[in-house]
Design an enzyme around this catalytic site. Structure first.
Site, PDB file in Angstrom:
ATOM      1  N   ALA A  70      75.049  54.524 -19.545  1.00 10.68           N
ATOM      2  CA  ALA A  70      74.698  53.675 -18.410  1.00 10.68           C
ATOM      3  C   ALA A  70      75.608  52.446 -18.407  1.00 10.68           C
ATOM      4  CB  ALA A  70      73.242  53.257 -18.521  1.00 10.68           C
ATOM      5  N   GLY A 114      73.577  57.507 -21.827  1.00 13.69           N
ATOM      6  CA  GLY A 114      73.306  58.302 -20.629  1.00 13.69           C
ATOM      7  C   GLY A 114      74.318  59.418 -20.416  1.00 13.69           C
ATOM      8  N   GLU A 117      73.116  62.149 -22.504  1.00 13.54           N
ATOM      9  CA  GLU A 117      71.900  62.681 -21.872  1.00 13.54           C
ATOM     10  C   GLU A 117      72.237  63.549 -20.655  1.00 13.54           C
ATOM     11  OE1 GLU A 117      70.213  58.663 -21.719  1.00 13.54           O
ATOM     12  OE2 GLU A 117      68.438  59.493 -22.670  1.00 13.54           O
ATOM     13  N   GLU A 137      71.775  53.607 -27.968  1.00 10.30           N
ATOM     14  CA  GLU A 137      70.999  52.589 -27.248  1.00 10.30           C
ATOM     15  C   GLU A 137      70.339  51.592 -28.191  1.00 10.30           C
ATOM     16  OE1 GLU A 137      71.131  55.770 -26.468  1.00 10.30           O
ATOM     17  OE2 GLU A 137      71.101  56.065 -24.302  1.00 10.30           O
TER      18      GLU A 137
HETATM   19  N1  CO8 Z   1      78.994  50.291 -19.633  1.00 14.58           N
HETATM   20  C1  CO8 Z   1      79.888  49.476 -19.061  1.00 14.58           C
HETATM   21  N2  CO8 Z   1      81.182  49.404 -19.453  1.00 14.58           N
HETATM   22  C2  CO8 Z   1      81.561  50.207 -20.465  1.00 14.58           C
HETATM   23  C3  CO8 Z   1      80.679  51.068 -21.114  1.00 14.58           C
HETATM   24  C4  CO8 Z   1      79.320  51.093 -20.646  1.00 14.58           C
HETATM   25  N3  CO8 Z   1      78.406  51.937 -21.166  1.00 14.58           N
HETATM   26  N4  CO8 Z   1      81.346  51.712 -22.098  1.00 14.58           N
HETATM   27  C5  CO8 Z   1      82.596  51.278 -22.046  1.00 14.58           C
HETATM   28  N5  CO8 Z   1      82.743  50.352 -21.079  1.00 14.58           N
HETATM   29  C6  CO8 Z   1      83.950  49.609 -20.712  1.00 14.58           C
HETATM   30  C7  CO8 Z   1      84.232  48.517 -21.722  1.00 14.58           C
HETATM   31  O1  CO8 Z   1      83.463  47.367 -21.458  1.00 14.58           O
HETATM   32  C8  CO8 Z   1      85.699  48.314 -21.503  1.00 14.58           C
HETATM   33  O2  CO8 Z   1      85.889  47.534 -20.364  1.00 14.58           O
HETATM   34  P1  CO8 Z   1      87.031  46.360 -20.367  1.00 14.58           P
HETATM   35  O3  CO8 Z   1      88.320  47.103 -20.534  1.00 14.58           O
HETATM   36  O4  CO8 Z   1      86.878  45.741 -19.024  1.00 14.58           O
HETATM   37  O5  CO8 Z   1      86.725  45.467 -21.516  1.00 14.58           O
HETATM   38  C9  CO8 Z   1      86.217  49.707 -21.199  1.00 14.58           C
HETATM   39  O6  CO8 Z   1      85.081  50.460 -20.778  1.00 14.58           O
HETATM   40  C10 CO8 Z   1      86.818  50.414 -22.387  1.00 14.58           C
HETATM   41  O7  CO8 Z   1      85.884  50.322 -23.451  1.00 14.58           O
HETATM   42  P2  CO8 Z   1      86.294  49.852 -24.919  1.00 14.58           P
HETATM   43  O8  CO8 Z   1      87.365  48.815 -24.864  1.00 14.58           O
HETATM   44  O9  CO8 Z   1      85.044  49.494 -25.643  1.00 14.58           O
HETATM   45  O10 CO8 Z   1      86.928  51.210 -25.478  1.00 14.58           O
HETATM   46  P3  CO8 Z   1      86.900  51.754 -26.971  1.00 14.58           P
HETATM   47  O11 CO8 Z   1      87.765  52.971 -26.946  1.00 14.58           O
HETATM   48  O12 CO8 Z   1      87.216  50.693 -27.943  1.00 14.58           O
HETATM   49  O13 CO8 Z   1      85.385  52.184 -27.227  1.00 14.58           O
HETATM   50  C11 CO8 Z   1      83.288  53.216 -26.676  1.00 14.58           C
HETATM   51  C12 CO8 Z   1      84.807  53.208 -26.473  1.00 14.58           C
HETATM   52  C13 CO8 Z   1      82.978  53.635 -28.141  1.00 14.58           C
HETATM   53  C14 CO8 Z   1      82.705  54.270 -25.728  1.00 14.58           C
HETATM   54  C15 CO8 Z   1      82.712  51.815 -26.411  1.00 14.58           C
HETATM   55  O14 CO8 Z   1      83.177  51.375 -25.151  1.00 14.58           O
HETATM   56  C16 CO8 Z   1      81.224  51.761 -26.372  1.00 14.58           C
HETATM   57  O15 CO8 Z   1      80.600  51.730 -27.432  1.00 14.58           O
HETATM   58  N6  CO8 Z   1      80.619  51.773 -25.153  1.00 14.58           N
HETATM   59  C17 CO8 Z   1      79.204  51.593 -24.990  1.00 14.58           C
HETATM   60  C18 CO8 Z   1      78.501  52.886 -25.312  1.00 14.58           C
HETATM   61  C19 CO8 Z   1      77.020  52.695 -25.166  1.00 14.58           C
HETATM   62  O16 CO8 Z   1      76.402  51.847 -25.795  1.00 14.58           O
HETATM   63  N7  CO8 Z   1      76.384  53.555 -24.328  1.00 14.58           N
HETATM   64  C20 CO8 Z   1      74.973  53.487 -24.106  1.00 14.58           C
HETATM   65  C21 CO8 Z   1      74.705  52.630 -22.921  1.00 14.58           C
HETATM   66  S1  CO8 Z   1      72.987  52.369 -22.673  1.00 14.58           S
HETATM   67  C22 CO8 Z   1      72.489  53.785 -21.949  1.00 14.58           C
HETATM   68  O17 CO8 Z   1      73.217  54.705 -21.679  1.00 14.58           O
HETATM   69  C23 CO8 Z   1      71.041  53.775 -21.634  1.00 14.58           C
HETATM   70  C24 CO8 Z   1      70.639  55.126 -21.146  1.00 14.58           C
HETATM   71  C25 CO8 Z   1      69.426  54.933 -20.377  1.00 14.58           C
HETATM   72  C26 CO8 Z   1      69.378  55.943 -19.296  1.00 14.58           C
HETATM   73  C27 CO8 Z   1      70.599  56.007 -18.488  1.00 14.58           C
HETATM   74  C28 CO8 Z   1      70.384  55.451 -17.170  1.00 14.58           C
HETATM   75  C29 CO8 Z   1      71.628  55.156 -16.397  1.00 14.58           C
END
Ligand code: CO8
Length: 263
Positions: A70, A114, A117, A137
């Site tokens: 998400a 997500g 999921e 999460e």
């Molecule tokens: N949301 C928003 N932006 C994101 C997300 C995200 N989930 N994941 C990555 N991005 C963005 C980063 O902020 C970054 O943006 P910017 O370049 O502007 O800084 C860009 O994508 C690239 O990301 P990274 O620089 O972090 O890239 P890395 O290769 O270093 O890391 C990862 C990749 C491991 C995927 C890392 O970005 C990460 O950990 N992302 C978050 C993953 C996460 O926590 N996901 C769970 C989110 S919560 C969720 O899904 C709740 C589910 C509930 C139901 C779903 C309903 C919609």
């Protein structure tokens, strides 16, 4: 609240024979899932679902990410009222559950939160060697809210699911294969080709039979064994009301390829 403008398009769709291909396309955010993307995904799924010439749907992302979950930037300042009154997730995440045709997730890179999921909600997951699966999460003091706590234990058992949900453990494609989360692992440069090949193979079978199989297998999650077996038996009986079943059996006996009409 949605993290995008109405005019932005975050998916691409195309037809490959009887296969509908949906590509998540929000690269700068690693295909993070916002309302607009989920609305568009839901609409594309229903378009293929209603298209007589589509038998199977494939959902894929990019080389780097299937979907990173998400959109955290959008969710960060939401209140309880926002998510409760806005019916978060329920309002547009569960369209995939209405799809009766088989759906294949072709996953490369990150499938997190997500995104994981979404893959779990598909019927088959084909993973590239680069695929990584996590429900992280807990790191955000959230929990998986789009089926993760329910579908993951059903897929890989409580022990591994608890480990993933409580510690944010990330699985490699090989681990996901070993634990039964994915159906098969393929080299990255063959992901789309092999997923489409699998989809094409499936799509050539009789569509009503495919839908009956999908429904019956999914019923095994919902019903006690005796009810599931009864459901399966009647689903089989219904096949005998179908022209394709006669064609399939006669084609076998006549040693020729069946000509299914998908009815
Ligand atoms: N949301 C928003 N932006 C994101 C997300 C995200 N989930 N994941 C990555 N991005 C963005 C980063 O902020 C970054 O943006 P910017 O370049 O502007 O800084 C860009 O994508 C690239 O990301 P990274 O620089 O972090 O890239 P890395 O290769 O270093 O890391 C990862 C990749 C491991 C995927 C890392 O970005 C990460 O950990 N992302 C978050 C993953 C996460 O926590 N996901 C769970 C989110 S919560 C969720 O899904 C709740 C589910 C509930 C139901 C779903 C309903 C919609």
């Amino acid at each position: 609240m949605t993290g995008s403008t109405d005019s932005e398009v975050f998916i691409r769709t195309e037809k490959r024979g009887r296969v509908g291909l949906i590509t998540l396309d929000r690269p700068k955010q690693m295909n993070a899932l916002n309302d607009a993307l989920m609305d568009q995904l839901g609409a594309a799924l229903m378009t293929f679902e209603q298209d007589d010439q589509t038998g199977v749907i494939v959902i894929t992302g990019s080389q780097r990410a299937f979907a990173a979950g998400a959109d955290i930037a959008v969710m960060a300042d939401w209140s309880f009222a926002d998510v409760y009154c806005g019916n978060f997730i329920t309002r547009n995440w569960e369209t995939i559950r209405q799809v009766r045709k088989p759906v294949i997730a072709a996953v490369a890179g990150y499938a997190m939160g997500g995104g994981c999921e979404l893959a779990l909600a598909c019927d088959i997951i084909v993973a590239a060697e680069s695929a990584r699966f996590a429900l992280p999460e807990v790191k955000l003091a959230l929990l998986p809210g789009a089926g993760g706590t329910q579908r993951l234990p059903r897929a890989i058992g409580k022990a591994k699911a608890m480990d993933m949900c409580l510690s944010a453990r990330m699985l490699t494609a090989q681990e996901a294969d070993l634990y039964g989360l994915v159906s098969r692992v393929v080299p990255d440069d063959e992901l789309l080709e092999q997923s489409l090949k699998l989809a094409t193979t499936i799509a050539e079978f009789s569509l009503p039979a495919l839908m009956a199989i999908k429904t019956a297998v999914n019923r095994s999650y919902e019903a006690p064994l005796s009810e599931g077996l009864l459901f399966e038996r009647h689903a089989l009986y219904e096949r005998f009301a179908c022209e394709d079943s006669r064609e399939g059996m006669h084609a076998f006996l006549e040693k020729r390829e069946p000509d299914f009409k998908h009815c």
